[in-house]
Design a protein around this motif. Structure first.
Motif, PDB file in Angstrom:
ATOM      1  N   ALA A  92       7.634  16.439  -2.310  1.00 43.21           N
ATOM      2  CA  ALA A  92       8.027  17.097  -3.558  1.00 43.21           C
ATOM      3  C   ALA A  92       9.449  16.734  -3.965  1.00 43.21           C
ATOM      4  CB  ALA A  92       7.894  18.618  -3.424  1.00 43.21           C
ATOM      5  N   GLY A  93      10.325  16.508  -3.000  1.00 39.82           N
ATOM      6  CA  GLY A  93      11.718  16.215  -3.321  1.00 39.82           C
ATOM      7  C   GLY A  93      12.096  14.762  -3.234  1.00 39.82           C
ATOM      8  N   ASP A  94      11.128  13.843  -3.247  1.00 35.10           N
ATOM      9  CA  ASP A  94      11.450  12.420  -3.119  1.00 35.10           C
ATOM     10  C   ASP A  94      12.314  11.911  -4.263  1.00 35.10           C
ATOM     11  OD1 ASP A  94      10.105  12.332  -0.790  1.00 35.10           O
ATOM     12  OD2 ASP A  94       8.398  11.170  -1.496  1.00 35.10           O
ATOM     13  N   ASN A  95      12.098  12.428  -5.464  1.00 35.96           N
ATOM     14  CA  ASN A  95      12.873  12.000  -6.618  1.00 35.96           C
ATOM     15  C   ASN A  95      14.101  12.869  -6.856  1.00 35.96           C
ATOM     16  OD1 ASN A  95      11.015   9.942  -7.199  1.00 35.96           O
ATOM     17  ND2 ASN A  95       9.729  11.332  -8.370  1.00 35.96           N
ATOM     18  N   LYS A  96      14.431  13.726  -5.897  1.00 36.65           N
ATOM     19  CA  LYS A  96      15.598  14.603  -6.032  1.00 36.65           C
ATOM     20  C   LYS A  96      16.441  14.519  -4.760  1.00 36.65           C
ATOM     21  CE  LYS A  96      12.845  17.805  -8.820  1.00 36.65           C
ATOM     22  NZ  LYS A  96      12.339  19.191  -8.943  1.00 36.65           N
ATOM     23  N   PRO A  97      17.141  13.405  -4.548  1.00 34.03           N
ATOM     24  CA  PRO A  97      17.858  13.230  -3.282  1.00 34.03           C
ATOM     25  C   PRO A  97      18.974  14.240  -3.067  1.00 34.03           C
ATOM     26  CG  PRO A  97      18.462  11.523  -4.848  1.00 34.03           C
ATOM     27  CD  PRO A  97      17.314  12.259  -5.446  1.00 34.03           C
ATOM     28  N   LEU A  98      19.569  14.737  -4.151  1.00 26.89           N
ATOM     29  CA  LEU A  98      20.669  15.683  -3.997  1.00 26.89           C
ATOM     30  C   LEU A  98      20.191  17.084  -3.647  1.00 26.89           C
ATOM     31  CD1 LEU A  98      23.058  14.688  -6.909  1.00 26.89           C
ATOM     32  CD2 LEU A  98      23.272  14.169  -4.495  1.00 26.89           C
ATOM     33  N   SER A  99      18.919  17.368  -3.929  1.00 25.95           N
ATOM     34  CA  SER A  99      18.388  18.705  -3.640  1.00 25.95           C
ATOM     35  C   SER A  99      17.054  18.612  -2.904  1.00 25.95           C
ATOM     36  CB  SER A  99      18.218  19.482  -4.944  1.00 25.95           C
ATOM     37  OG  SER A  99      17.365  18.798  -5.844  1.00 25.95           O
TER      38      SER A  99
ATOM     39  N   THR B 112      21.620   8.013  -2.338  1.00 26.69           N
ATOM     40  CA  THR B 112      20.592   8.531  -1.439  1.00 26.69           C
ATOM     41  C   THR B 112      21.075   8.658   0.000  1.00 26.69           C
ATOM     42  OG1 THR B 112      19.719   6.274  -1.142  1.00 26.69           O
ATOM     43  CG2 THR B 112      18.699   7.637  -2.840  1.00 26.69           C
ATOM     44  N   LYS B 113      22.361   8.383   0.238  1.00 19.68           N
ATOM     45  CA  LYS B 113      22.921   8.509   1.581  1.00 19.68           C
ATOM     46  C   LYS B 113      23.180   9.977   1.886  1.00 19.68           C
ATOM     47  CE  LYS B 113      24.631   6.664   5.357  1.00 19.68           C
ATOM     48  NZ  LYS B 113      23.782   5.917   6.305  1.00 19.68           N
ATOM     49  N   TYR B 114      22.657  10.439   3.029  1.00 16.81           N
ATOM     50  CA  TYR B 114      22.759  11.856   3.366  1.00 16.81           C
ATOM     51  C   TYR B 114      24.212  12.292   3.547  1.00 16.81           C
ATOM     52  CZ  TYR B 114      22.415  16.180   6.052  1.00 16.81           C
ATOM     53  OH  TYR B 114      22.570  17.463   6.476  1.00 16.81           O
ATOM     54  N   LEU B 115      25.042  11.466   4.200  1.00 13.79           N
ATOM     55  CA  LEU B 115      26.433  11.841   4.435  1.00 13.79           C
ATOM     56  C   LEU B 115      27.201  11.956   3.119  1.00 13.79           C
ATOM     57  CD1 LEU B 115      28.544  12.426   6.617  1.00 13.79           C
ATOM     58  CD2 LEU B 115      29.095   9.985   6.638  1.00 13.79           C
ATOM     59  N   VAL B 116      26.922  11.052   2.183  1.00 13.51           N
ATOM     60  CA  VAL B 116      27.572  11.117   0.872  1.00 13.51           C
ATOM     61  C   VAL B 116      27.174  12.396   0.152  1.00 13.51           C
ATOM     62  CG1 VAL B 116      27.729   9.998  -1.386  1.00 13.51           C
ATOM     63  CG2 VAL B 116      27.743   8.609   0.692  1.00 13.51           C
ATOM     64  N   GLN B 117      25.893  12.732   0.189  1.00  8.49           N
ATOM     65  CA  GLN B 117      25.423  13.952  -0.454  1.00  8.49           C
ATOM     66  C   GLN B 117      26.030  15.200   0.187  1.00  8.49           C
ATOM     67  OE1 GLN B 117      21.157  13.867  -0.351  1.00  8.49           O
ATOM     68  NE2 GLN B 117      21.026  11.859  -1.294  1.00  8.49           N
ATOM     69  N   SER B 118      26.210  15.167   1.491  1.00  5.27           N
ATOM     70  CA  SER B 118      26.781  16.325   2.187  1.00  5.27           C
ATOM     71  C   SER B 118      28.223  16.567   1.765  1.00  5.27           C
ATOM     72  CB  SER B 118      26.706  16.117   3.706  1.00  5.27           C
ATOM     73  OG  SER B 118      25.371  15.982   4.140  1.00  5.27           O
ATOM     74  N   TYR B 119      29.027  15.496   1.711  1.00  9.02           N
ATOM     75  CA  TYR B 119      30.415  15.649   1.278  1.00  9.02           C
ATOM     76  C   TYR B 119      30.493  16.083  -0.184  1.00  9.02           C
ATOM     77  CZ  TYR B 119      32.417  13.734   5.558  1.00  9.02           C
ATOM     78  OH  TYR B 119      32.802  13.550   6.857  1.00  9.02           O
ATOM     79  N   TRP B 120      29.581  15.591  -1.007  1.00  6.22           N
ATOM     80  CA  TRP B 120      29.584  16.008  -2.408  1.00  6.22           C
ATOM     81  C   TRP B 120      29.223  17.487  -2.535  1.00  6.22           C
ATOM     82  CZ3 TRP B 120      31.483  14.655  -6.848  1.00  6.22           C
ATOM     83  CH2 TRP B 120      31.003  15.247  -8.005  1.00  6.22           C
ATOM     84  N   SER B 121      28.276  17.945  -1.748  1.00  4.22           N
ATOM     85  CA  SER B 121      27.905  19.365  -1.781  1.00  4.22           C
ATOM     86  C   SER B 121      29.096  20.242  -1.392  1.00  4.22           C
ATOM     87  CB  SER B 121      26.728  19.621  -0.844  1.00  4.22           C
ATOM     88  OG  SER B 121      25.590  18.880  -1.245  1.00  4.22           O
ATOM     89  N   ARG B 122      29.888  19.787  -0.433  1.00  2.00           N
ATOM     90  CA  ARG B 122      31.072  20.551  -0.048  1.00  2.00           C
ATOM     91  C   ARG B 122      32.110  20.557  -1.165  1.00  2.00           C
ATOM     92  NH1 ARG B 122      32.846  18.398   5.787  1.00  2.00           N
ATOM     93  NH2 ARG B 122      34.535  19.874   5.353  1.00  2.00           N
TER      94      ARG B 122
END
Length: 439
Positions: A170-177, A365-375
């Motif tokens: 369900a979330g394949d097209n929503k990497p940030l969420s 789509t990089k998980y570490l990049v998304q994590s820092y952006w969420s912070r």
């Protein structure tokens, strides 16, 4: 990836087609020792540390935002077929297909998933407690295991895994969420009345007497465990493993200091641009960008990053944007991922690929990049759409700067290499002078 309409952002700007293809084919990364990528030395020459010029910053942002709105065009290469030479074999080119974990693969293993979960139930920590409902649930699972050879049990396994597959994808097209989307769909499945009715019908068809509580416990535990197995198998097949084997040069102390400068230049240019707009969204962005600026030094848990501010402090005349520690860590995650791809050893792999779009897809789509952006945006007054838009604008800006610096350094290296080549086959200076006189 996320598709955002222009009406969601600004009236004056063109963000009509903010779309990134996540499933575009990526080049295979060879297991080789990669040369040191282009450094940031050329970046500082292209940036203006004097913030008095608003026009250059505005033009740069408009160029980035216009590039976001452009539609992605597929590059097709028409091969030139030369007539085969006599007595020569025709060479056959083999293409490597990317393997993906599909719904068919999941349903083929559906019986294995459910049966293994029920068999391991007595060893689970939750079911080792001496409670009455736990004992009843273990007794129910033991009775259910006697019907594993029945066709109805296999059909229920396929039914269960099929519904869980829709949760996983369900979330394949929503990497940030992606995680949020997965949890939302999984909660909807766990409270689905149709699922409970199918489960009760299966137990009734086997003639199993049970209580409602132990029946629900077995079903919920099966859903949780099968989802974990499904995600594990899918990630094992779909996630690239070659990238971790590549040795790329780590950031040096000087490069981290220049990266800190770049991490301040981008939000500074964005802040100038959004101050020109009077709409509410632009004002939100300006407030967020101001929060990312720090006038002091890194303290507390980020004191180990103090050395990254040495160069920017030396260049500062009072107007430079000093990024805070969390913003710097975000840009460092972008750079570490970029260095895996911007290498002279991999240029041959990108011959028929749009390198800019490929880098954007990798970074977003990089998980570490998304994590820092969420912070960075956590607890701020940004909606999900506004956060995604600002995220893509910053990544686009960074990619444009990084690719330009890489190309400049690569051209300089080629010039140096050409000077060392032998000139035996070239004309002598006297012949060239005589030729010029005749003409």
């Amino acid at each position: 990836m996320a598709t955002c309409a222009m009406s969601d952002f600004y009236v004056e700007e063109d963000f009509e087609n903010l779309e990134f293809e996540e499933d575009s084919p990526a080049p295979d990364s060879p297991n080789v020792a990669i040369e040191s990528p282009a450094s940031f030395h050329e970046i500082s020459a292209t940036l203006n540390d004097d913030e008095s010029s608003d026009e250059s910053g505005g033009e740069a942002i408009e160029h980035v935002e216009e590039s976001i709105g452009q539609e992605h065009q597929e590059t097709t290469t028409v091969p030139v077929h030369e007539p085969p030479k006599k007595n020569n074999r025709t060479r056959r080119v083999r293409t490597k297909r990317t393997k993906r974990f599909t719904l068919e693969d999941a349903t083929n293993k559906s019986f294995e998933y459910v049966a293994s979960v029920l068999q391991k139930l007595p060893t689970e920590p939750l079911f080792t407690k001496p409670f009455k409902n736990v004992k009843l649930a273990l007794a129910l699972s033991a009775v259910l295991l006697t019907f594993v050879a029945d066709v109805r049990f296999a059909e229920f396994c396929t039914y269960l895994v099929t519904h869980l597959w829709h949760v996983v994808t369900a979330g394949d097209n929503k990497p940030l969420s992606y995680a949020q989307t997965l949890v939302t769909h999984f909660h909807s499945l766990c409270t689905n009345e149709e699922l409970f009715h199918t489960w009760d019908s299966l137990l009734d068809s086997f003639g199993i007497t049970r209580g409602q509580l132990e029946s629900d416990i077995i079903l919920q535990h099966t859903l949780d465990s099968v989802l974990e197995l499904l995600l594990s198998d899918r990630n094992a097949v779909d996630l690239p493993t070659m990238q971790s084997e590549i040795n790329f040069a780590k950031l040096s102390k000087h490069e981290e200091q220049v990266l800190n400068y770049v991490g301040g230049y981008i939000p500074s240019a964005l802040r100038k641009h959004y101050k020109k707009s009077q709409n509410l969204t632009s004002q939100k962005y300006v407030d967020i960008l101001n929060m990312w600026c720090t006038d002091g030094h890194y303290e507390g848990q980020y004191s180990f990053l103090q050395y990254t501010q040495e160069w920017i402090n030396a260049q500062n005349r009072g107007k430079l944007f000093k990024p805070n520690a969390e913003l710097y860590l975000f840009f460092r995650a972008l750079e570490n991922e970029t260095r895996k791809h911007l290498n002279t050893a991999l240029l041959g792999k990108y011959r028929d690929i749009n390198l800019r779009e490929f880098l954007i897809q990798k970074l977003t789509t990089k998980y570490l990049v998304q994590s820092y952006w969420s912070r960075l945006v956590n607890g701020k007054c940004l909606s999900s759409t506004e956060s995604k838009h600002l995220f893509y604008v910053i990544v686009n800006y960074f990619v444009n700067i990084r690719i330009k610096a890489f190309v400049v350094v690569f051209i300089d290296l080629k010039k140096v290499q050409d000077k060392t080549l032998s000139r035996k086959g070239s004309k002598s200076l006297r012949k060239q002078l005589d030729q010029n006189k005749e003409s």
